[in-house]
Write a protein that holds these residues in place. Structure first.
Motif, PDB file in Angstrom:
ATOM      1  N   LYS A  67       1.201  -1.045  -0.186  1.00 26.36           N
ATOM      2  CA  LYS A  67      -0.395  -0.096  -0.080  1.00 26.36           C
ATOM      3  C   LYS A  67       1.249   1.032   0.225  1.00 26.36           C
ATOM      4  O   LYS A  67       0.542   1.904  -0.530  1.00 26.36           O
ATOM      5  CB  LYS A  67      -0.872  -0.306   1.262  1.00 26.36           C
ATOM      6  CG  LYS A  67      -1.784  -0.905   0.636  1.00 26.36           C
ATOM      7  CD  LYS A  67      -2.999  -0.995   2.153  1.00 26.36           C
ATOM      8  CE  LYS A  67      -4.393  -1.924   2.332  1.00 26.36           C
ATOM      9  NZ  LYS A  67      -4.987  -1.889   3.090  1.00 26.36           N
ATOM     10  N   LEU A  70       1.925   1.498  -3.253  1.00 24.48           N
ATOM     11  CA  LEU A  70       1.289   2.020  -4.174  1.00 24.48           C
ATOM     12  C   LEU A  70       0.445   3.233  -4.258  1.00 24.48           C
ATOM     13  O   LEU A  70       0.592   4.091  -5.524  1.00 24.48           O
ATOM     14  CB  LEU A  70       0.236   1.326  -4.210  1.00 24.48           C
ATOM     15  CG  LEU A  70      -1.244   1.128  -5.015  1.00 24.48           C
ATOM     16  CD1 LEU A  70      -0.925   1.706  -6.229  1.00 24.48           C
ATOM     17  CD2 LEU A  70      -2.668   0.807  -4.579  1.00 24.48           C
ATOM     18  N   LYS A  71       1.015   4.492  -3.080  1.00 22.66           N
ATOM     19  CA  LYS A  71       0.838   5.663  -2.901  1.00 22.66           C
ATOM     20  C   LYS A  71       1.971   6.148  -3.389  1.00 22.66           C
ATOM     21  O   LYS A  71       1.469   7.275  -3.672  1.00 22.66           O
ATOM     22  CB  LYS A  71       0.631   5.636  -1.400  1.00 22.66           C
ATOM     23  CG  LYS A  71       0.112   7.467  -0.865  1.00 22.66           C
ATOM     24  CD  LYS A  71       0.617   7.401   0.551  1.00 22.66           C
ATOM     25  CE  LYS A  71       0.189   8.966   0.673  1.00 22.66           C
ATOM     26  NZ  LYS A  71       0.122   8.903   2.123  1.00 22.66           N
ATOM     27  N   THR A  74       1.540   6.505  -7.393  1.00 29.97           N
ATOM     28  CA  THR A  74       1.084   7.263  -7.798  1.00 29.97           C
ATOM     29  C   THR A  74       0.620   8.714  -7.802  1.00 29.97           C
ATOM     30  O   THR A  74       0.400   9.588  -8.870  1.00 29.97           O
ATOM     31  CB  THR A  74      -0.402   6.445  -7.178  1.00 29.97           C
ATOM     32  OG1 THR A  74      -0.847   4.795  -6.640  1.00 29.97           O
ATOM     33  CG2 THR A  74      -1.523   7.568  -6.783  1.00 29.97           C
ATOM     34  N   GLU A  75       1.705   9.047  -7.188  1.00 28.86           N
ATOM     35  CA  GLU A  75       1.996  10.294  -6.524  1.00 28.86           C
ATOM     36  C   GLU A  75       3.202  10.653  -7.564  1.00 28.86           C
ATOM     37  O   GLU A  75       3.114  11.937  -8.340  1.00 28.86           O
ATOM     38  CB  GLU A  75       2.909  10.744  -5.116  1.00 28.86           C
ATOM     39  CG  GLU A  75       1.480  10.755  -3.844  1.00 28.86           C
ATOM     40  CD  GLU A  75       2.120  11.051  -2.196  1.00 28.86           C
ATOM     41  OE1 GLU A  75       3.307  10.783  -2.497  1.00 28.86           O
ATOM     42  OE2 GLU A  75       1.936  10.855  -1.744  1.00 28.86           O
ATOM     43  N   ARG A  77       3.010   9.655 -11.118  1.00 25.50           N
ATOM     44  CA  ARG A  77       2.550   9.487 -11.567  1.00 25.50           C
ATOM     45  C   ARG A  77       2.050  10.365 -11.405  1.00 25.50           C
ATOM     46  O   ARG A  77       1.478  10.949 -13.104  1.00 25.50           O
ATOM     47  CB  ARG A  77       1.588   7.786 -12.025  1.00 25.50           C
ATOM     48  CG  ARG A  77       0.984   7.772 -13.286  1.00 25.50           C
ATOM     49  CD  ARG A  77      -0.384   7.113 -13.627  1.00 25.50           C
ATOM     50  NE  ARG A  77      -1.980   7.741 -12.227  1.00 25.50           N
ATOM     51  CZ  ARG A  77      -2.199   8.025 -11.494  1.00 25.50           C
ATOM     52  NH1 ARG A  77      -2.920   6.470 -11.698  1.00 25.50           N
ATOM     53  NH2 ARG A  77      -3.225   8.551 -10.472  1.00 25.50           N
ATOM     54  N   ASP A  78       1.606  11.219 -11.313  1.00 23.84           N
ATOM     55  CA  ASP A  78       0.759  11.925 -11.361  1.00 23.84           C
ATOM     56  C   ASP A  78       1.570  13.871 -11.218  1.00 23.84           C
ATOM     57  O   ASP A  78       0.736  13.942 -12.359  1.00 23.84           O
ATOM     58  CB  ASP A  78      -0.333  12.492  -9.956  1.00 23.84           C
ATOM     59  CG  ASP A  78      -1.383  12.195  -9.377  1.00 23.84           C
ATOM     60  OD1 ASP A  78      -1.746  10.642 -10.325  1.00 23.84           O
ATOM     61  OD2 ASP A  78      -1.920  11.308  -8.104  1.00 23.84           O
ATOM     62  N   LYS A  81       2.562  13.035 -15.285  1.00 24.75           N
ATOM     63  CA  LYS A  81       1.001  13.529 -15.394  1.00 24.75           C
ATOM     64  C   LYS A  81       1.170  15.469 -15.780  1.00 24.75           C
ATOM     65  O   LYS A  81       1.296  15.935 -17.335  1.00 24.75           O
ATOM     66  CB  LYS A  81      -0.119  13.178 -15.383  1.00 24.75           C
ATOM     67  CG  LYS A  81      -0.735  12.009 -15.707  1.00 24.75           C
ATOM     68  CD  LYS A  81      -1.686  11.667 -15.164  1.00 24.75           C
ATOM     69  CE  LYS A  81      -2.174   9.566 -15.096  1.00 24.75           C
ATOM     70  NZ  LYS A  81      -4.077   9.737 -14.962  1.00 24.75           N
TER      71      LYS A  81
END
Length: 92
Positions: A67, A70-71, A74-75, A77-78, A81
């Motif tokens: 977890k 994953l956090k 994800t950060e 990736r953001d 972007k």
């Protein structure tokens, strides 16, 4: 409460007296000078089901680690972007 510390071998032997030899928990606790609460905790940790508890603990640790990873991903990736949108608008 005395706060006594018992060696691991002592705890394992106490657990064996209850689980393998069939002595009552209260009797073993009284003879060894410990509390039934401590003996219950030792049985959970060193008893025949201990490997089952350890497996659950290992699974929980792995889930927690995944977890967290994953956090972080994800950060990342953001952020990428947002950087892509920024650089795309700069090149126009």
């Amino acid at each position: 409460m005395s706060g006594k510390r018992f060696p691991e071998e002592f705890k394992i032997e106490a657990v064996k007296q209850v689980t393998e030899k069939g002595h009552s928990l209260a009797d073993v606790a009284n003879r060894l000078g410990t509390t039934t609460h401590s003996l219950y905790a030792w049985i959970k940790r060193y008893g025949p089901e201990a490997s089952h508890h350890q497996a659950k603990s290992d699974e929980s640790d792995e889930i927690r680690r995944l977890k967290k990873e994953l956090k972080r991903v994800t950060e990342e990736r953001d952020i990428l972007k947002k950087a892509a949108v920024y650089f795309a608008s700069q090149s126009d």
